[in-house]
Design a protein around this motif. Structure first.
Motif, short mmCIF file in Angstrom:
data_model
loop_
_atom_site.label_atom_id
_atom_site.label_comp_id
_atom_site.label_asym_id
_atom_site.label_seq_id
_atom_site.Cartn_x
_atom_site.Cartn_y
_atom_site.Cartn_z
N PHE A 1 6.07 3.76 0.00
CA PHE A 1 6.75 2.90 -0.97
C PHE A 1 8.24 2.81 -0.67
N PHE B 1 9.95 2.74 -4.46
CA PHE B 1 10.18 1.41 -3.90
C PHE B 1 11.61 0.96 -4.18
N LEU C 1 2.02 -2.46 -4.82
CA LEU C 1 3.19 -2.98 -4.13
C LEU C 1 3.51 -4.39 -4.61
#
Length: 356
Positions: A66, A208, A146
């Motif tokens: 991530f 992320f 994602l």
């Protein structure tokens, strides 16, 4: 766009991603026969000592993916409009997620059904079985996760039009980077789904965003490179203690994943990988180029092929578990590559499974 827009050089960045996906495959070969109580598609216990590899890898390797995805998103949005980025995310994440679930993912459920009565003894139509089997998505959850955080990022960017968050993050010194372990630990407690436990939204979304806002700065990465060896020694030492302390427990349970030591370990390992990669993975050769082109396919395709092969081998061949591992590991890599070479030449199927 304000501030320094430099990004880590592409060679070691791509090598991190490819190497992590190789680790994912190795992990899954061991995971499906784990003795730690982690639910898998095949409830057959393998060699318990090999579970130590799972304890060592599981806390951090998906977090690292991530982080890498966040850095990649930064790069993409420097060269694409928001609309182009969103459209590409649908094509490269949602299309393979749905295509993978319905064209390949059903194999995971089909194998599981040989060990678990998924329908309570009731006779159901074949099409219903197929739909239920397809819900067993395996590693495809990463694509959906994602996509969601990518859309959240676009919302944040719309609010922060002048990119002040990114500029501010670039000023982070090494002590602050290390202290980010505290929000990392806190994120392990939030937004976790109760049934589909792989969706640890809090920590994965944070990773992320940290990749996008913090680790896309050359200045930040340079600090990690400078202390790469120290981070590596600390991370490996913490990993050994992690395995020793939790061995025998469910390494995917909240008790493990929300433990402060586990989060310290995963954060130190991420910093170590980002630092060491700049020193030792900043190269390109025929192998790295080969893996770079096929890393996404390796991730998407390997698990259904692995699970199906594992079922047939353990059902119809009486082999020692050591031999089973030795067969499955090279088989998974070879079969996945061959499958990719076939699929990549079939236009419609290629689009549904790979988004290309």
């Amino acid at each position: 766009m304000s501030g320094n827009t430099a990004l880590p050089r592409k060679k070691y960045f791509d090598n991190i991603r490819s190497a992590t996906i190789v680790l994912v495959i190795i992990y899954h070969v061991i995971y499906i026969f784990n003795s730690a109580g982690v639910v898998s598609n095949i409830p057959i216990q393998g060699i318990q000592a090999l579970d130590s590899i799972c304890y060592f890898l599981y806390p951090w390797f998906m977090c690292l993916l991530f982080v890498v995805a966040g850095i990649s998103a930064r790069y993409s949005l420097l060269t694409r409009s928001t609309r182009q980025f969103a459209r590409e995310r649908v094509q490269k994440l949602i299309v393979p997620y749905l295509g993978g679930a319905f064209l390949l993912g059903w194999l995971n459920g089909w194998v599981t059904a040989h060990y678990v009565d998924m329908f309570g003894g009731h006779a159901v139509p074949g099409f219903v079985k197929y739909l239920v089997y397809s819900l067993n998505i395996g590693p495809l959850w990463f694509l959906l996760e994602l996509f969601v955080i990518s859309m959240i990022l676009l919302l944040i960017r719309r609010i922060d039009r002048r990119d002040r968050l990114w500029t501010l993050a670039g000023k982070a010194g090494l002590p602050l980077i290390i202290l980010l372990v505290l929000p990392v630990w806190g994120s392990s407690f939030v937004l976790n789904l109760p049934v589909v436990v792989v969706f640890r939204n809090g920590i994965y979304w944070l990773m992320f965003l940290l990749g996008y806002y913090v680790f896309s700065h050359d200045t930040v990465l340079a600090k990690l490179k400078q202390h790469a060896v120290l981070f590596f020694i600390i991370a490996v030492g913490l990993g050994i203690v992690e395995v020793w302390y939790f061995f025998g427990q469910n390494y995917a349970s909240d008790a493990c994943l929300q433990h402060p030591f586990t989060n310290l370990y995963l954060w130190m390992m991420i910093l170590a990988v980002l630092g060491c990669a700049q020193r030792w993975l900043d190269f390109s050769n025929s192998l790295t180029k080969y893996l770079q082109k096929r890393s996404f396919a390796l991730y998407v395709f390997h698990y259904p092929l692995l699970v199906t092969a594992a079922y047939w081998i353990t059902t119809y061949a009486e082999l020692p578990m050591a031999v089973v591992y030795l067969i499955l590991l090279p088989f998974t890599f070879v079969a996945t590559i061959l499958f990719y070479e076939i699929i990549s030449r079939i236009p419609v199927i290629r689009y549904l499974l790979l988004g290309i």
